[in-house]
Design a protein around this motif. Structure first.
Motif: not given
Length: 743
Positions: A629-630, A605-606, A634-638
């Motif tokens: 981010g696990r 899950a990114t 790299p991950s993104i949160c909107l």
């Protein structure tokens, strides 16, 4: 109307202060005060002024809002009495001012005479208190037919009275502030100091220069000056802190009167084998806390420990190692989770981490391997019966469950340690009942503000994980205005790009369906009791799982993408299938409620898209973001919102986007919250778990009370020298102390 919560102040149950108000002030007045949740003499005495007004220092009018019941202090500036234009009758319009802001008063009458009386009473220059419900007419706020009380009687000028502050009480429609004041005057006239016993020991009062309780109560309602009022409030803060500290201290003493199983470390057992198969190095903090817990488990003194750490700090592996130490010693270990989704997640995680070590009795499993049993409320009757029988047999070393472990009265004969995940979802009584006679480890990923409430008053020792395990990927957080169509279209294109790159995307909604009246109404047991959603500025239709998933299924940017849904009303097998399909990538986009808020771990899950983000509290937003981010990308949160950036909700969202450090966010959360929110009560003037003590501001008082209680219980465990404090503790326990952890 619901009765207001009982105060955290616990006083002796004597007839003078437990009398129904009807017997003291009459049925009519008592019925009116019941609208404010005031039913007894004690209730009324503890309904203290929320502010003091001074004659000549008028109350600001700029804070009033349409629909509110208010009491204001102001001066009459103008009045006009005239016939109404479009119908029979007369209209009296009076303008009042606090010196900076104006407010209109309107009175209607069939004849001129009653209105002329009001006009004569409210002559220009008169200062009075006005009470009523604010309405709006042609863009101006007004009070229609307000009740009022003149503050200066020209025929009887008392200089001392004029100099005294005016107590202003939270009021209700038809129950103005001065009516409350008169009722309090009547009640106080019937009481003596002996009627209001004081839980604070005399030595403590003398040390901190505090008045006795009767004097403090009198000063709260009839202060000679502001300093006296503040001194009385400080005294009541000390009482709340002292009683609460004493309640928790006694809980600790009671818990430790019972011995817990001694779980001595074992060479060549399951814990040693598990340590050898861990594919990464433990952090320094994980090792230190693990040794701390291992030492306590080896004794018969029941461990009562809080393990706090940010999202992803690695609390689960610390807990699992502690549970395996108990299994090595021949006992059972229990992990209780607040939701079924999280319970399943823990089961899956432990099965993966243990491998054959969790498959006791099967071919290829070592002799010291154990088995894992799951007990949740939605199991079929035969499956639940089988699980209960298996647990009662003592066979499974690891038991994972939800509230069902309490509700189904599961027999766990060899229980040695109970691990409680996300402890704020459980009441104190539930927690203590489950851990009775066993060691207890409580885990939380939202240490502040929750642990300010809990550790400040805590009956738990505290361990903190401050490091994040190596490899945690950065998460970029961006606020997206829902009204910006270009940004919104780009958002869904960005989701497609993540999926095409092998990622998974969460889309979180505050509702399951459009017909609900409360957020995630089918999931009330899964909501954070502390993290009260932030109200919107204007009513609007909130995003729901059903509508959003249907809309996204037809969105061009997601053409060909299979979309899954997950929420608390789904059957257990559907929940399991939804998470499994998301993990494998069969449904790489999951539209869900906050059911995935804690514990869910999908490394692929990114991306996290939170719709109507202003509907979630800051701690809850941080928990949701922690689901990405696990992995190794790299991950993104909107965070999508309709809210104005300058509103309180806008400030919270800005704080959320500014950092991924949970401790920093929680400190900011404390600054933005009301005290009622911190303790899990909705602040509405009359309802708050703590009426005086501010957990976020009164650290010195809390520390003083805690030390005093420690010293007192050391020399007098039975509180024989402090019978009034002892009775206060009994009263508090009888009323329930669940509010201690609903903070």
């Amino acid at each position: 109307m619901n009765q207001a919560p009982q105060s955290a102040i616990a006083s002796d149950e004597l007839s003078a202060i437990t009398r129904p108000l009807e017997r003291v002030i009459g049925k009519r007045s008592a019925t009116a005060l019941a609208k404010l949740g005031l039913h007894t003499v004690r209730d009324l005495l503890l309904h203290v002024p929320f502010r003091l007004a001074q004659r000549g220092q008028l109350m600001p009018l700029d804070r009033i809002r349409e629909g509110e019941s208010v009491t204001v202090v102001a001066q009459v500036m103008d009045s006009q009495l005239r016939p109404m234009n479009n119908r029979r009758g007369f209209l009296l319009t009076i303008s009042i001012s606090d010196g900076e802001h104006d407010l209109d008063l309107t009175f209607f009458g069939k004849t001129r005479r009653p209105l002329a009386y009001h006009q004569s009473q409210l002559d220009i220059g008169t200062v009075a208190t006005f009470s009523g419900t604010i309405s709006a007419y042609r863009g101006r706020l007004q009070l229609t037919h307000p009740e009022y009380e003149l503050l200066d009687d020209p025929a009887d000028v008392d200089p001392e009275k004029i100099a005294r502050p005016i107590p202003i009480y939270h009021s209700a429609q038809k129950v103005p502030s001065w009516h409350i004041s008169r009722a309090i005057d009547t009640v106080l006239a019937t009481l003596t100091p002996a009627d209001i016993p004081d839980p604070i020991p005399q030595k403590y009062r003398e040390l901190h220069n505090l008045p006795d309780k009767f004097t403090a109560i009198t000063s709260l309602h009839h202060p000679e000056n502001t300093a006296e009022f503040q001194r009385a409030r400080i005294r009541m803060k000390h009482e709340e802190a002292l009683v609460l500290q004493a309640v928790l201290a006694q809980r600790t003493i009671n818990a430790r009167q019972h011995q817990a199983p001694q779980c001595q470390p074992r060479t060549g057992g399951i814990l040693e084998a598990f340590n050898a198969r861990i594919p990464f190095s433990l952090t320094t903090g994980q090792r230190a806390v693990g040794e701390e817990i291992a030492t306590e488990l080896a004794t018969s003194r029941p461990m009562r420990r809080l393990l706090q750490g940010d999202v992803g700090a690695g609390k689960t592996i610390v807990a699992l190692r502690a549970m395996l130490q108990a299994v090595d010693a021949g006992y059972q270990a229990v992990l209780i989770a607040p939701t079924e989704v999280l319970a399943y997640q823990h089961l899956t995680t432990m099965q993966a981490m243990l491998g054959e070590l969790g498959q006791g009795g099967t071919l290829g499993a070592p002799d010291y391997a154990t088995t894992i049993s799951l007990l949740i409320g939605s199991l079929s009757a035969p499956a639940k019966r089988q699980a209960l029988q298996q647990i009662a047999s003592g066979e499974p070393g690891l038991i994972i469950g939800t509230h069902a472990l309490l509700q189904d009265a599961a027999e766990i004969p060899n229980r040695a340690i109970v691990v409680i995940d996300e402890q704020h979802r459980f009441g104190v009584d539930q927690r203590d009942r489950l851990a009775h006679g066993a060691h207890m480890l409580v885990m939380t990923a939202t240490p502040i503000p929750r642990t300010i409430a809990m550790t400040s008053f805590g009956d738990l020792d505290v361990s903190t994980l401050t490091e994040l395990p190596a490899g945690r990927q950065p998460i970029a957080t961006t606020l997206v205005p829902a009204t910006n169509q270009r940004w919104m279209e780009r958002l869904w294109q960005r989701a497609r790009e993540e999926i095409d790159a092998g990622g998974r995307v969460y889309v979180v909604c505050p509702r399951i369906s459009a017909t609900e009246t409360e957020e995630d109404a089918g999931n009330s047991d899964e909501q954070d009791l502390l993290d009260v959603p932030i109200p919107s500025e204007k009513p609007r239709e909130l995003a729901s799982v059903e509508q959003v998933s249907a809309w996204l299924a037809n969105h061009p940017a997601l053409n060909g993408i299979t979309i899954g849904i997950l929420h608390g009303q789904l059957p257990p097998e559907s929940k399991t299938h939804a998470m499994s399909s998301f993990t494998t990538g069969d449904t790489p986009l999951l539209v869900t409620t906050t059911v995935i808020e804690v514990g869910v771990d999908v490394p692929e899950a990114t991306m996290m898209i939170i719709l109507d983000a202003d509907r979630f509290g800051l701690a809850q937003l941080h928990q949701l973001r922690g689901r990405i981010g696990r992995g190794n990308k790299p991950s993104i949160c909107l965070a999508v919102s309709h809210i104005h950036p300058d509103s309180l909700a806008g400030e919270r969202l800005a704080a959320f986007a500014s950092t991924t450090n949970g401790f920093e966010l929680a400190e900011r959360d404390v600054e933005l919250r009301s005290e009622g929110d911190v303790l899990g009560a909705r602040q509405s003037g009359t309802s708050s778990s703590l009426r005086f003590l501010k957990v976020t501001k009164d650290g010195d008082i809390i520390t003083a009370a805690r030390q005093a209680v420690h010293n007192l219980f050391t020399v007098d465990p039975g509180l024989e020298t402090c019978p009034q404090l002892r009775h206060a503790i009994e009263t508090a326990n009888n009323r329930s102390t669940e509010y201690l952890e609903k903070g």
